[in-house]
Write an enzyme that holds these catalytic residues in place. Structure first.
Site, PDB file in Angstrom:
ATOM      1  N   CYS A  69      -7.043  -7.384   1.381  1.00 22.70           N
ATOM      2  CA  CYS A  69      -5.765  -7.010   0.787  1.00 22.70           C
ATOM      3  C   CYS A  69      -5.973  -6.765  -0.707  1.00 22.70           C
ATOM      4  O   CYS A  69      -6.071  -7.714  -1.500  1.00 22.70           O
ATOM      5  CB  CYS A  69      -4.718  -8.104   1.003  1.00 22.70           C
ATOM      6  SG  CYS A  69      -3.133  -7.668   0.223  1.00 22.70           S
ATOM      7  N   CYS A 114      -3.319  -8.339  -3.098  1.00 25.06           N
ATOM      8  CA  CYS A 114      -3.463  -9.794  -3.252  1.00 25.06           C
ATOM      9  C   CYS A 114      -4.724 -10.151  -4.038  1.00 25.06           C
ATOM     10  O   CYS A 114      -4.701 -11.062  -4.869  1.00 25.06           O
ATOM     11  CB  CYS A 114      -3.472 -10.478  -1.891  1.00 25.06           C
ATOM     12  SG  CYS A 114      -1.880 -10.377  -1.026  1.00 25.06           S
TER      13      CYS A 114
END
Length: 188
Positions: free
Chosen positions: A135, A138
């Site tokens: 991700c 993130c």
């Protein structure tokens, strides 16, 4: 597999580099900047995120020699909450429609605010799991938070290297377990 050496020996010949790396990255010399608690917390969070339950249990047995109950719980919590967040925030990143980012997430993630361990350590765990789950949003968020809190690039790299090795070992062992004859047959 109750020792690090037994895990390393269970790896087939084609994964020799992983065996060598696993022996290295789980030491202070092989994970510059991280202390034992951080090393084993990251390893446990990465193992929990790997999806290989047997390997995860083996890593937990080793990690509990270095971690108290709060750190074990936090490692599992990081793997759990990041499994959710990484899917959601990866979607926000990849959809390329800024309107979605304006909508409230409406996802509970209280553990991030109160992980039961130092927040810096939880950020390291979250970064490691986010790297495994790919991700980008993130990863960027956790890396920036860590850097703002004074964490060196070397420490961040160490955490991600642990996650990379642990995740790769989990995958190889899972593949070997799924083959007829198990891991040892894969080494032949």
């Amino acid at each position: 597999m109750d020792t690090l050496e037994s895990i390393r020996e269970a790896l087939p010949g084609y994964a020799r580099d992983l065996a060598l790396n696993l022996g290295s990255v789980l030491t202070p010399a092989g994970a510059p900047g991280l202390n034992e608690r951080q090393i084993w917390g990251v390893a446990l969070a990465a193992a929990a995120a790997s999806g290989n339950a047997a390997f995860g249990r083996s890593v937990q047995a080793l990690a509990t020699r270095h971690l108290d109950a709060a750190h074990v719980s936090a490692a599992h919590a990081a793997a759990a909450v990041m499994a959710m967040n990484n899917v959601y925030y990866r979607f926000l990143h990849l959809v390329q429609d800024e309107e979605y980012a304006k909508l409230p997430a409406r996802l509970r993630m209280n553990v991030i605010g109160n992980p039961g361990i130092p927040k810096l350590d939880f950020e390291l765990l979250s970064l490691a799991v986010s790297a495994i789950n790919a991700c980008g949003l993130c990863i960027t968020s956790h890396e920036k938070k860590l850097r703002a809190d004074g964490v060196s690039r070397e420490m961040i790299q160490s955490a991600v290297r642990i996650a990379a090795v642990v995740h790769a070992v989990a995958g190889v062992l899972e593949y070997g377990a799924g083959r007829a004859g198990g891991v040892n047959a894969a080494a032949a």
